[in-house]
Design an enzyme around this catalytic site. Structure first.
Site, PDB file in Angstrom:
ATOM      1  N   LEU A 145       0.779  -1.169  -0.052  1.00  0.00           N
ATOM      2  CA  LEU A 145      -0.081   0.347   0.039  1.00  0.00           C
ATOM      3  C   LEU A 145       0.348   0.959   0.462  1.00  0.00           C
ATOM      4  O   LEU A 145       0.636   2.551  -0.242  1.00  0.00           O
ATOM      5  CB  LEU A 145      -0.159   0.307   1.486  1.00  0.00           C
ATOM      6  CG  LEU A 145      -1.993  -0.853   1.201  1.00  0.00           C
ATOM      7  CD1 LEU A 145      -2.681  -0.714   2.421  1.00  0.00           C
ATOM      8  CD2 LEU A 145      -2.584  -0.956   0.240  1.00  0.00           C
ATOM      9  N   GLY A 146       1.927   1.513   0.876  1.00  0.00           N
ATOM     10  CA  GLY A 146       2.732   2.697   0.801  1.00  0.00           C
ATOM     11  C   GLY A 146       4.096   2.113   1.671  1.00  0.00           C
ATOM     12  O   GLY A 146       4.138   0.833   2.136  1.00  0.00           O
ATOM     13  N   GLY A 179       6.692   4.043   4.523  1.00  0.00           N
ATOM     14  CA  GLY A 179       6.848   4.897   5.752  1.00  0.00           C
ATOM     15  C   GLY A 179       7.715   4.773   6.115  1.00  0.00           C
ATOM     16  O   GLY A 179       8.706   4.594   5.948  1.00  0.00           O
ATOM     17  N   GLY A 180       8.536   6.035   6.537  1.00  0.00           N
ATOM     18  CA  GLY A 180       9.263   5.674   7.514  1.00  0.00           C
ATOM     19  C   GLY A 180       9.833   4.836   8.387  1.00  0.00           C
ATOM     20  O   GLY A 180      10.951   4.064   8.824  1.00  0.00           O
ATOM     21  N   GLY A 239       8.860   1.540   7.843  1.00  0.00           N
ATOM     22  CA  GLY A 239       8.413   0.339   6.877  1.00  0.00           C
ATOM     23  C   GLY A 239       7.561   0.102   5.945  1.00  0.00           C
ATOM     24  O   GLY A 239       7.076   1.207   6.002  1.00  0.00           O
ATOM     25  N   PRO A 240       7.690  -0.419   5.099  1.00  0.00           N
ATOM     26  CA  PRO A 240       6.598  -0.882   3.936  1.00  0.00           C
ATOM     27  C   PRO A 240       5.135  -1.575   4.924  1.00  0.00           C
ATOM     28  O   PRO A 240       4.828  -1.756   6.008  1.00  0.00           O
ATOM     29  CB  PRO A 240       6.685  -2.307   3.273  1.00  0.00           C
ATOM     30  CG  PRO A 240       7.810  -2.699   3.853  1.00  0.00           C
ATOM     31  CD  PRO A 240       8.252  -1.736   5.197  1.00  0.00           C
ATOM     32  N   LYS A 244       2.121  -3.296   8.653  1.00  0.00           N
ATOM     33  CA  LYS A 244       3.057  -2.144   9.156  1.00  0.00           C
ATOM     34  C   LYS A 244       4.155  -2.925   9.278  1.00  0.00           C
ATOM     35  O   LYS A 244       4.615  -4.167  10.375  1.00  0.00           O
ATOM     36  CB  LYS A 244       3.005  -1.036  10.071  1.00  0.00           C
ATOM     37  CG  LYS A 244       3.282   0.080   9.780  1.00  0.00           C
ATOM     38  CD  LYS A 244       3.023   1.008  11.066  1.00  0.00           C
ATOM     39  CE  LYS A 244       2.679   2.191  10.872  1.00  0.00           C
ATOM     40  NZ  LYS A 244       2.028   3.037  12.078  1.00  0.00           N
ATOM     41  N   ASP A 266       2.451  14.016  15.455  1.00  0.00           N
ATOM     42  CA  ASP A 266       2.674  14.599  14.036  1.00  0.00           C
ATOM     43  C   ASP A 266       1.566  14.483  13.009  1.00  0.00           C
ATOM     44  O   ASP A 266       1.616  13.517  12.741  1.00  0.00           O
ATOM     45  CB  ASP A 266       3.563  12.691  13.286  1.00  0.00           C
ATOM     46  CG  ASP A 266       4.517  12.704  11.991  1.00  0.00           C
ATOM     47  OD1 ASP A 266       4.624  14.136  11.538  1.00  0.00           O
ATOM     48  OD2 ASP A 266       4.736  12.015  11.729  1.00  0.00           O
TER      49      ASP A 266
END
Length: 731
Positions: free
Chosen positions: A425-426, A428-429, A431-432, A447, A544
């Site tokens: 799906l994407g 990020g910092g 991980g995938p 995640k 965040d």
């Protein structure tokens, strides 16, 4: 007090005996006092009733032929037997029901008779003490009950506050025991949730009112502050007559007030009832009249607002709500997915049993299984060490409360097709992130902690301990985690519309968000942040909050995610300091970016940025053409000072928005991004301003942030040295 009315004659019978005595009216018309200690019936008083009037210990209702109406009323006080406003009586109109009235206004309603009991009194479903009888003929409409065991003393009273209680005498303790009480909870009070909605006391987030399928809140602002008294209205722009509409079932319901319903006892079965309702375009809903007799007989149909409905956990009736074709398709799809999930479980279970039988004959598989057990024991040892670092008490509490589940690596791998790139799906910092489907058909988002992530282990621990304790409709729900060997993963509910930034910043997609939906998203995020700051078991600062950390479910409801950088405060703590500044450029408040000082006002600042981005469809981190300002906030501030703030509104909205409402939201957003933290409102004040008409303060100049020497659209973890502050005076 029992009130007997015959024509213009009224008999008031006041029970003035001791606390361990009870009065009973015999069929002969004599009133006797039953002494519980001696079990003797002593003649107390005699009345000249008509000889053909049948009176029992507890009987309510109307004799049409004689005009006698039996009504219970409350005393003025425990010591004053005078009349008070509250009364318990049967309303014989249309399909009869029992009511408690406060004056002439309904206070509580029993629901209709289902064939064996009143639908709104769940205690009657487990009745083992009373013989009950309901009569509904041309001559009489009445309800009565008697104790099955003649040696059990019981009584029914209505106190001065309108509460009806059933009490039984406990001879051992020499006191009355309450067996039932009505009304007993907020969903019992008449019309608590307003027209076209129902009351459900078991909703997790605490707001018990829910619109019926195909309806939406009449006042979204009132709904935001959990005021459901205004009820719901049919969704706009739909056709409900001859355009493929159908019905959605609401289970375990106390059906709406039958004073607004039509009854047809000649119609047998739900099928005929459905067909009759479907032929009449004004028919809003239907249900069986007698739902507990021969799988349902008779037909109730509603042709106006659906008033005073609620649901129960186990009892109640099935109520069928008329919906348009699109709404019907959505509910049908959910039903098919559940059926497919059951079928998949059966198929997979059969395959597993077959493989296990083969495995018993296979020596190689036995050796592999032994090796796997060895590896698993090592993993358990490593997990124990990791668990202790998380805080074993928190993990154990999560397990006991069902907040936190632990998934096997094999389960997660199978769900994600062995972490296939097609399911990614994407990134990020952390991980995938992968999409997965469990064997039961439930969709999940996984995640996976990257082995080389500089952000990972501490954030991973933080998220496990934190999210398992948080429950709110506007926070993403963590289903569990997977920790085996070097693999560390978090498993979340899957949200099909991905993150807010993927829509609101996309030229081709953001047109699907009209102003009404954008305002709902803003209000949902605000409620979620208020829960974190004030209403949750923990006081949490997210640190965040940004568009990519707000996920959208199937109906575009927002859910705040990514709590890896969040900080938990103690009971009275409201601020703190850190030497490790983490967050995203463009969303960090000046006091945090420069000095590491954080409080709830840091999240308020981030919320203000996010709010302005939703209104404009532009990211704060991107340069605004034809503007001397360095970022979006500066551009909006300049337009605001010149009285041209609406020029910043997303062009995808066209002219289909209320200017006053959108200007109000821009002003609230600017109040949230003021330079000094003390000037910014609390999230509780933000929620109140969004929900109510109020005079707002004029915002002071905001703080504008850019990276040194360049404007960056990147996101990531930064330190205070990576940020500078520039104050730009508006012209």
């Amino acid at each position: 007090m029992l009130v007997l009315m015959q024509g213009e004659r009224t008999y008031n019978i006041s029970i003035a005996g001791t606390s361990n005595s009870v009065a009973q009216i015999l069929d002969s018309g004599n009133l006797v006092l039953l002494q519980n200690d001696t079990r003797k019936a002593v003649l107390w008083q005699s009345f000249d009733y008509p000889t053909n009037t049948m009176l029992s210990f507890m009987k309510l209702g109307l004799s049409v032929r004689t005009g006698l109406n039996r009504v219970y009323t409350s005393w003025k006080s425990p010591d004053d037997p005078g009349f008070r406003n509250y009364s318990l009586r049967i309303n014989p109109d249309l399909f009869p029901q029992m009511f408690v009235y406060k004056g002439s206004a309904p206070w509580w309603r029993s629901g209709p008779w289902t064939g064996q009991r009143w639908s709104g009194i769940p205690e009657m479903a487990t009745n083992v003490i009373f013989n009950v009888s309901f009569v509904n003929t041309e001559d009489e409409v009445s309800f009565s009950f008697n104790v099955k065991d003649g040696f059990i003393a019981s009584r029914t009273v209505m106190n001065e506050t309108g509460i009806v209680q059933g009490l039984g005498w406990n001879n051992e303790s020499q006191r009355w025991i309450v067996s039932y009480s009505i009304p007993k909870e907020q969903c019992d009070f008449y019309g608590h949730s307003g027209p076209n909605s129902y009351c459900n006391p078991d909703i997790p987030d605490g707001f018990e009112c829910t619109c019926f399928p195909g309806f939406e809140p009449k006042s979204p602002e009132a709904w935001l502050i959990k005021d459901g008294s205004g009820g719901c209205v049919r969704k706009r722009g739909i056709s409900m007559c001859g355009n493929g509409e159908g019905f959605v079932k609401v289970s375990h319901a106390k059906v709406p007030d039958t004073l607004a319903a039509l009854v047809d006892m000649s119609t047998i079965g739900l099928k005929q009832c459905q067909e009759m309702c479907l032929r009449n375009c004004s028919c809003m809903a239907y249900a069986s009249a007698y739902s507990e007799i021969d799988k349902g007989t008779g037909c109730l149909t509603w042709h106006g607002d659906l008033v005073d409905a609620r649901t129960f956990t186990n009892t109640g009736q099935d109520l069928y709500i008329r919906v348009d074709a699109n709404e019907l398709a959505r509910y049908t799809k959910k039903g098919l997915l559940r059926k497919k999930g059951v079928l998949a479980v059966i198929i997979v279970s059969s395959a597993v049993v077959f493989l296990l039988l083969v495995a018993l004959l296979c020596c190689i598989l036995r050796r592999r299984r032994r090796a796997a057990r060895t590896r698993r024991s090592k993993n358990i040892s490593s997990f124990t060490t990791f668990e202790e670092s998380l805080g074993g008490k928190d993990i154990d509490e999560g397990r006991r409360n069902g907040d936190l589940s632990f998934f096997d690596l094999s389960t997660v791998a199978a769900a994600t097709n062995n972490f296939s790139s097609d399911n990614k799906l994407g990134q990020g910092g952390f991980g995938p992130v992968y999409k997965g489907v469990l064997l039961n058909g439930k969709e999940i988002a996984v995640k996976r902690l990257s082995k080389h992530s500089g952000q990972g282990v501490e954030e991973f621990k933080n998220e496990i301990v934190l999210i398992a304790k948080l429950q709110h409709r506007n926070l993403v729900r963590m289903l569990g985690c997977c920790i085996e060997g070097e693999e560390k993963m978090l498993v979340y509910e899957f949200l099909p519309n991905k993150s807010l930034d993927s829509i609101v910043f996309d030229e081709s997609k953001r047109s699907v968000l009209d102003w009404k939906k954008r305002l709902e998203i803003i209000c949902g995020i605000a409620r979620g942040m208020l829960y974190l700051h004030q209403d949750s078991r923990l006081r949490v600062i997210h640190r965040d909050l940004k568009a990519s950390n707000v996920l959208l479910d199937a109906t575009m409801n927002p859910k705040i995610s990514d709590f890896g950088m969040a900080r938990i405060f103690g009971g009275d703590q409201i601020e703190g300091d850190t030497k490790r500044v983490v967050g995203t450029y463009g969303y960090m408040s000046p006091e945090y970016a420069m000095h590491g000082h954080f409080s709830t006002k840091l999240d308020v600042y981030s919320f203000g940025i996010l709010m302005l981005e939703i209104i404009t469809g532009k990211s704060n981190n991107r340069y605004v053409p034809d503007s001397p300002s360095l970022n979006l906030v500066g551009h909006i501030w300049e337009l605001w000072k010149e009285g041209k703030a609406t020029q910043a509104v997303d062009s995808a909205l066209g002219d289909s928005y209320p200017a006053d409402e959108i200007l109000k939201c821009i002003q609230i957003g600017l109040m949230c991004v003021q330079e000094h933290a003390t000037d910014r409102p609390m999230m509780s004040a933000v929620v109140s301003m969004l929900s109510n008409e109020t005079t707002l303060q004029l915002p002071k100049p905001p703080a504008f942030f850019v990276k040194k020497n360049e404007i960056s659209s990147g996101e990531g973890t930064v330190s205070a040295n990576g940020v500078t502050i520039s104050m730009i005076q508006p012209r």
